[in-house]
Design a protein around this motif. Structure first.
Motif, mmCIF file in Angstrom:
data_model
loop_
_atom_site.group_PDB
_atom_site.id
_atom_site.type_symbol
_atom_site.label_atom_id
_atom_site.label_comp_id
_atom_site.label_asym_id
_atom_site.label_seq_id
_atom_site.Cartn_x
_atom_site.Cartn_y
_atom_site.Cartn_z
ATOM 1 N N GLY A 1 6.315 32.666 14.416
ATOM 2 C CA GLY A 1 5.710 32.523 15.728
ATOM 3 C C GLY A 1 4.198 32.467 15.688
ATOM 4 N N LEU A 2 3.574 33.216 14.765
ATOM 5 C CA LEU A 2 2.116 33.209 14.659
ATOM 6 C C LEU A 2 1.600 31.833 14.251
ATOM 7 N N PHE A 3 2.330 31.188 13.347
ATOM 8 C CA PHE A 3 1.957 29.828 12.937
ATOM 9 C C PHE A 3 2.013 28.875 14.116
ATOM 10 N N GLN A 4 3.072 28.961 14.924
ATOM 11 C CA GLN A 4 3.219 28.060 16.066
ATOM 12 C C GLN A 4 2.110 28.294 17.102
ATOM 13 N N LYS A 5 1.752 29.567 17.323
ATOM 14 C CA LYS A 5 0.677 29.863 18.259
ATOM 15 C C LYS A 5 -0.664 29.343 17.759
ATOM 16 N N ASP A 6 -0.897 29.493 16.476
ATOM 17 C CA ASP A 6 -2.144 29.009 15.884
ATOM 18 C C ASP A 6 -2.249 27.495 16.016
ATOM 19 N N LEU A 7 -1.161 26.792 15.698
ATOM 20 C CA LEU A 7 -1.176 25.335 15.784
ATOM 21 C C LEU A 7 -1.373 24.876 17.227
ATOM 22 N N TRP A 8 -0.684 25.510 18.165
ATOM 23 C CA TRP A 8 -0.828 25.127 19.575
ATOM 24 C C TRP A 8 -2.259 25.368 20.059
ATOM 25 N N SER A 9 -2.844 26.481 19.642
ATOM 26 C CA SER A 9 -4.218 26.784 20.034
ATOM 27 C C SER A 9 -5.183 25.728 19.517
ATOM 28 N N ARG A 10 -5.015 25.319 18.268
ATOM 29 C CA ARG A 10 -5.922 24.330 17.670
ATOM 30 C C ARG A 10 -5.777 22.966 18.340
#
Length: 270
Positions: free
Chosen positions: A224-233
């Motif tokens: 989930g942290l990876f998905q949040k990071d990608l969405w933020s970028r």
């Protein structure tokens, strides 16, 4: 052939013989003579015979690249003069051998040692360590382990490889961390195919903008942290290329998630 298990494919053998035809090492000459003797009617034997003919003419020193378009490849069957007791090494062109086939050959023959990958300028862009034909370690850029292995096969690069053999260490404490090459390669090839499809939907420099649709997780993606990071970028305007450069994971995971959000409607191309 020189530590590589080759499939019974005449064209593969022809290209391999052509690649080695610029190497004047005794081991190469002996192998070509055996090929001509055992398979005189085969096309690859005729190629070996022509290569043997060129051995009688003045040419580059052993290990130099062959002319007339032959791919650069060399085999050193002795020990290096500067390193007494060094193990034999295998070097060649990645475009001739292909990294997946090379890795499977090293795995099938149970090799231990280090594999170094260099780009056409001679710069190292990746490396692996094998033990008994299994993956012990891998690195490319900032990626390590399985992520690095996948990245190297997802984003194949031209250049040269060098495999330096080493003796198996007696320590058996870390055998549980060793990875079988074949399952990793099959997964990497699947990712390679899907990465190409995803990259067609979201090209490297595509401009993406979030919509009113809430982004849904990709099935099977548990980080989930990876998905949040990608969405933020990507929400802040980062391109797929910039996302891949900034997030420490292989390209497939990033591109497939961006394609998923685009197909879902959470992202739109500007």
């Amino acid at each position: 052939l020189f530590g590589l298990a080759l499939h019974q494919n005449d064209q593969v053998l022809v290209r391999t013989i052509e690649a080695l035809s610029g190497t004047r090492a005794p081991a190469v000459k002996a192998a070509f003579e055996e090929i001509v003797s055992r398979f005189p009617e085969k096309e690859f034997a005729k190629t070996a015979s022509r290569a043997l003919g060129s051995f009688q003419k003045p040419g580059p020193a052993a290990g130099a690249a062959a002319g007339s378009g032959a791919a650069a490849a060399s085999v050193s069957s002795g020990t290096a003069a500067s390193s007494p007791g060094a193990a034999p090494s295998l070097t060649g062109d990645l475009e001739v051998f292909g990294l997946p086939a090379l890795l499977q050959s090293l795995s099938d023959s149970g090799q231990s040692g280090s594999l170094t990958l260099r780009d056409p300028r001679g710069q190292v862009f990746g490396g692996m360590r094998l033990k008994g034909g299994k993956l012990r370690a891998c690195q490319t850029g900032e990626l390590t382990g399985v992520d690095a292995f996948y990245q190297l096969l997802e984003r194949p690069s031209p250049g040269q490889f060098q495999f330096l053999k080493s003796a198996d260490a007696a320590d058996e404490s870390n055998t549980a961390s060793l990875k079988e090459i074949l399952p990793l390669t099959l997964e990497a090839m699947r990712r390679y195919d899907e990465l190409r499809q995803a990259a067609a939907l979201v090209p490297d420099d595509a401009k993406l903008a979030p919509t009113d649709v809430k982004p849904a997780p990709f099935p099977g993606e548990k980080d989930g942290l990876f998905q949040k990071d990608l969405w933020s970028r990507v929400s802040r305007g980062a391109t797929p290329r910039e996302c891949e450069a900034g997030i420490k994971t292989d390209a497939y995971r990033i591109r497939r998630l961006l394609a998923h959000w685009l197909e879902q409607g959470a992202l739109a191309l500007k």
